[in-house]
Design an enzyme around this catalytic site. Sequence first.
Site, PDB file in Angstrom:
ATOM      1  N   GLU A 165      -0.200 -25.534 -54.078  1.00  0.00           N
ATOM      2  CA  GLU A 165      -0.083 -24.731 -52.851  1.00  0.00           C
ATOM      3  C   GLU A 165      -1.368 -23.944 -52.574  1.00  0.00           C
ATOM      4  O   GLU A 165      -1.519 -22.808 -53.001  1.00  0.00           O
ATOM      5  CB  GLU A 165       1.094 -23.749 -52.953  1.00  0.00           C
ATOM      6  CG  GLU A 165       1.280 -22.936 -51.675  1.00  0.00           C
ATOM      7  CD  GLU A 165       2.375 -21.867 -51.763  1.00  0.00           C
ATOM      8  OE1 GLU A 165       2.708 -21.297 -50.727  1.00  0.00           O
ATOM      9  OE2 GLU A 165       2.883 -21.603 -52.864  1.00  0.00           O
ATOM     10  N   LYS A 222       2.096 -28.172 -50.998  1.00  0.00           N
ATOM     11  CA  LYS A 222       2.745 -27.153 -50.163  1.00  0.00           C
ATOM     12  C   LYS A 222       1.644 -26.499 -49.344  1.00  0.00           C
ATOM     13  O   LYS A 222       0.774 -25.813 -49.886  1.00  0.00           O
ATOM     14  CB  LYS A 222       3.494 -26.128 -51.017  1.00  0.00           C
ATOM     15  CG  LYS A 222       4.182 -25.053 -50.162  1.00  0.00           C
ATOM     16  CD  LYS A 222       5.204 -24.240 -50.951  1.00  0.00           C
ATOM     17  CE  LYS A 222       5.796 -23.145 -50.059  1.00  0.00           C
ATOM     18  NZ  LYS A 222       6.946 -22.448 -50.685  1.00  0.00           N
TER      19      LYS A 222
END
Length: 296
Positions: free
Chosen positions: A177, A214
């Site tokens: 992420e 993500k």
Amino acid sequence: MMHNSEMMEKIENGTGFIAALDQSGGSTPKALKGYGVEEDAYSNDDEMFALIHGMRSRIVTSPCFNGEKVLGAILFEKTMDGEADGNSVPKLLWERGVVPFLKVDKGLEDEADGVQMMKPMPGLDELLERAKEKGVFGTKMRSVINLASQAGIAAIVKQQFEVASRILDHGLMPIIEPEVSIKSAERGAADAILFEELKKALDALPEDRKVMLKLSIPEQAGLYTSLVEHPNVARVVALSGGFERDEACSELAKNPGMIASFSRALLQDLRQQMGDGDFDASLGGAIDQIYEASAT
């Protein structure tokens, strides 16, 4: 490398989204405040974490929180170690058809070169083994990009993929992420640099290694489509990044193949003071809306 094949199938091909229930230390007071719990309701960290665990337990035991629309849930370490309905939380989730993930990063370094790298993660290998024993499928770790800095973004992607490699060695699925701040004045340019760096890192992965990404919903709709289709990517999920739920869902729907992994946008209408009926109805409405945006 061994993944639970049923969980893998669900994550790669299921229709739905991933709930982010992993607010930790620094973001817990804010999450509790949003839930209607003021700071004077607790006097130390243990009481604070007990309150947030109560909120998460209420969410994961709600009748609407199941594998029909929720593919996975990202947990904070204390939640992974805790119980809900007399069951360990990862076990309870999987019994409901929801794949458990664990947040493993220890927070962010101060900004340098326009980005915030992840702090060192001492004890990561032990944590990963413990997570595996508890039935956790994968992990999540976050860095933040504030400016369109080529060197900074390259360093973040390098760090993320290095740690992801260790996670894969333990037979767990890493969610990488690198969040581009939606408040950044250079958001579009940062998205474009991140796209190129991610593509290079993914192309360099061995054929048998898959990761999840993500990412912030990009300023340019559809920017990440080729990452969604990349053979080394199990799934691309989107964070809400501070967008309210309506806007997050409408932005997400412009990006086919990306599914939600929302935290605040999922929980924004829930309050501790609600009766169970109202709580379940409110959570169910949020789940339906996010599911629709993810299925687009």
